[in-house]
Motif scaffolding. Structure first.
Motif, short mmCIF file in Angstrom:
data_model
loop_
_atom_site.label_atom_id
_atom_site.label_comp_id
_atom_site.label_asym_id
_atom_site.label_seq_id
_atom_site.Cartn_x
_atom_site.Cartn_y
_atom_site.Cartn_z
N ALA A 188 69.59 76.21 63.78
CA ALA A 188 70.51 76.03 64.75
C ALA A 188 69.86 75.69 65.99
O ALA A 188 70.58 75.30 66.82
CB ALA A 188 71.27 77.28 65.13
N TRP A 189 68.57 75.53 66.15
CA TRP A 189 67.90 75.07 67.39
C TRP A 189 66.69 74.03 67.24
O TRP A 189 66.45 74.10 66.11
CB TRP A 189 67.06 76.28 68.03
N MET A 190 66.47 73.45 68.03
CA MET A 190 65.70 72.15 68.04
C MET A 190 64.60 72.16 69.35
O MET A 190 65.33 72.44 70.55
CB MET A 190 66.32 70.87 67.83
N SER A 191 63.41 71.89 69.27
CA SER A 191 62.63 71.55 70.48
C SER A 191 61.59 70.46 70.26
O SER A 191 61.12 70.19 69.04
CB SER A 191 61.88 73.00 70.80
N ILE A 192 61.39 69.82 71.17
CA ILE A 192 60.31 68.63 71.17
C ILE A 192 59.31 69.01 72.13
O ILE A 192 59.44 69.36 73.29
CB ILE A 192 60.96 67.33 71.35
N ASP A 193 57.98 68.50 71.73
CA ASP A 193 56.76 68.63 72.71
C ASP A 193 56.18 67.18 72.83
O ASP A 193 56.24 66.49 71.87
CB ASP A 193 55.97 69.68 71.96
N GLY A 194 55.69 66.88 73.97
CA GLY A 194 55.12 65.73 74.16
C GLY A 194 54.43 65.29 75.78
O GLY A 194 54.43 66.36 76.31
N GLY A 216 54.00 62.85 87.92
CA GLY A 216 52.98 62.18 87.06
C GLY A 216 52.96 62.62 85.67
O GLY A 216 53.80 63.76 85.28
N VAL A 217 52.04 62.29 85.00
CA VAL A 217 52.12 62.58 83.38
C VAL A 217 51.71 64.06 83.09
O VAL A 217 50.89 64.64 83.73
CB VAL A 217 50.91 61.65 82.70
N VAL A 218 52.72 64.59 82.32
CA VAL A 218 52.51 66.04 82.10
C VAL A 218 52.68 66.18 80.53
O VAL A 218 53.65 65.57 79.61
CB VAL A 218 53.69 66.88 82.65
N VAL A 219 52.13 67.13 80.11
CA VAL A 219 52.23 67.60 78.34
C VAL A 219 53.24 68.70 78.58
O VAL A 219 52.81 69.67 79.14
CB VAL A 219 51.07 67.96 77.92
N ALA A 220 54.34 68.75 77.79
CA ALA A 220 55.39 69.84 78.29
C ALA A 220 56.27 69.83 77.11
O ALA A 220 56.67 68.77 76.10
CB ALA A 220 56.25 69.58 79.61
N GLY A 263 57.27 50.40 87.11
CA GLY A 263 56.05 51.04 86.71
C GLY A 263 56.00 51.31 85.05
O GLY A 263 56.64 50.60 84.36
N VAL A 264 55.18 52.13 84.68
CA VAL A 264 54.90 52.57 83.31
C VAL A 264 55.34 53.98 83.26
O VAL A 264 54.82 55.08 83.97
CB VAL A 264 53.33 52.25 83.04
N LEU A 265 55.97 54.40 82.13
CA LEU A 265 56.30 55.76 81.73
C LEU A 265 55.61 56.15 80.48
O LEU A 265 55.38 55.55 79.61
CB LEU A 265 57.72 55.94 81.78
N ALA A 266 55.22 57.22 80.50
CA ALA A 266 54.53 57.88 79.24
C ALA A 266 55.56 58.43 78.33
O ALA A 266 56.63 58.95 78.71
CB ALA A 266 53.71 59.36 79.71
N CYS A 267 55.20 57.98 77.05
CA CYS A 267 56.15 58.57 75.96
C CYS A 267 55.50 58.85 74.68
O CYS A 267 55.56 58.08 73.66
CB CYS A 267 57.55 57.62 75.84
N GLN A 268 55.05 60.41 74.50
CA GLN A 268 54.30 60.44 73.42
C GLN A 268 54.82 61.74 72.78
O GLN A 268 54.41 62.72 73.27
CB GLN A 268 52.76 60.57 73.72
N VAL A 269 55.43 61.44 71.54
CA VAL A 269 55.81 62.78 70.76
C VAL A 269 54.47 63.21 70.15
O VAL A 269 53.72 62.87 69.36
CB VAL A 269 56.83 62.40 69.74
N LEU A 270 54.35 64.71 70.39
CA LEU A 270 53.43 65.49 69.94
C LEU A 270 53.89 66.53 68.97
O LEU A 270 53.06 66.84 67.90
CB LEU A 270 52.50 66.27 70.76
N GLY A 271 55.18 66.65 68.82
CA GLY A 271 55.61 67.59 67.91
C GLY A 271 57.19 67.91 68.06
O GLY A 271 57.67 67.65 69.43
N CYS A 272 58.02 68.05 66.93
CA CYS A 272 59.29 68.20 67.15
C CYS A 272 59.68 68.95 65.73
O CYS A 272 59.36 68.82 64.95
CB CYS A 272 60.18 66.88 66.99
N TYR A 273 60.52 70.12 66.42
CA TYR A 273 60.70 71.17 65.28
C TYR A 273 62.01 71.75 65.42
O TYR A 273 62.66 71.76 66.23
CB TYR A 273 59.76 72.44 65.50
N PHE A 274 62.44 72.12 64.08
CA PHE A 274 63.81 72.76 63.94
C PHE A 274 63.37 74.30 64.14
O PHE A 274 62.13 74.64 63.44
CB PHE A 274 64.59 72.58 62.53
N LEU A 275 63.80 75.18 64.89
CA LEU A 275 63.40 76.49 64.94
C LEU A 275 64.61 77.53 65.23
O LEU A 275 65.82 77.01 65.51
CB LEU A 275 62.56 76.60 66.14
#
Length: 249
Positions: A169-175, A205-209, A237-249
């Motif tokens: 029922a839930w989803m989260s993404i890290d990147g 600025g660039v963050v991992v979140a 400019g340039v934007l960061a867009c790197q998926v590190l993980g995506c989960y159903f939880l």
């Protein structure tokens, strides 16, 4: 001392039946076969099975609060499977555990929809050609994350995409998100079959979140659902867009 014996065969049969009934009462039911019918336990009765050491292996019946429960244990008493009630969410759930008692599979007591454990990953693939740098080793690919120039975005643009069978029922993404060069105003969105389920702005600025939990309960049970991460930005400019993980939880 002389014991009076029954004087006829009828009295002997009656006496034998009485003795047999007394023995059955003391011993209990050792084996039974039920055909063309069933066994009904009423008024909060229960079924309990123990092993040769007296350890409870199976219990079906009311708990200390009068709620019906099912508990199956391993040899030695470690829990294997059970049902329970969540005091936090007010809803029953079922769970399977490993030998240490840790839940490895369970449904969601919070929502009553889909699974709670295990979390399942969603595989996403990049849909863009990453911005490259030749003179700054501290930005973009050289720093281990993917990025894109704002000039390459045609309005809201899909940057990552995949397919999933929605089981939770839930989803989260890290990147990795935010500015890589200059300070564009950027919004990222997570979509399922074109429907936005979550959005976040990273005007820094660039963050991992990690972003979310986002509710996807309406999609539970649907297969081959399109999952997208999009971005839209103003400025340059340039934007960061790197998926590190995506989960159903």
């Amino acid at each position: 001392m002389q014991v009076n014996q029954p004087s006829n065969i009828i009295d002997r049969v009656i006496a034998l039946e009485r003795e047999l009934a007394a023995v059955r009462k003391k011993v209990g039911l050792s084996s039974a076969i039920i055909t063309r019918g069933g066994l009904t336990l009423a008024d909060d009765s229960y079924i309990k099975m123990t092993d040769s050491d007296g350890v409870e292996i199976l219990y079906v019946g009311p708990d200390s609060q009068g709620k019906q429960r099912f508990v199956l244990r391993r040899e030695g008493g470690a829990t294997l499977m059970y049902t329970a009630g969540s005091s936090q969410w007010g809803r029953d759930y079922w769970a399977m555990t490993d030998s240490s008692g840790r839940i490895i599979v369970s449904d969601s007591a919070e929502t009553g929809v889909g699974l709670a454990r295990p979390w399942l990953p969603v595989v996403l693939y990049p849909q863009f050609i990453p911005h490259t740098y030749t003179d700054d080793p501290n930005i973009g690919e050289a720093s281990g994350y993917m990025s894109i120039n704002v000039s390459k975005l045609a309005g809201e643009t899909t940057l990552w995409e995949g397919r999933a069978s929605v089981s939770h029922a839930w989803m989260s993404i890290d990147g990795v998100w935010g500015w890589a060069v200059d300070q564009p105003n950027v919004t990222y969105r997570l979509k399922l079959d074109g429907t936005e389920v979550g959005a976040w702005n990273v005007n820094a600025g660039v963050v991992v979140a990690r972003q979310g939990r986002y509710s996807v309960a309406e999609f539970v049970g649907r297969d081959w659902v399109k999952v997208e991460v999009t971005a839209s930005a103003t400025g340059s400019g340039v934007l960061a867009c790197q998926v590190l993980g995506c989960y159903f939880l």
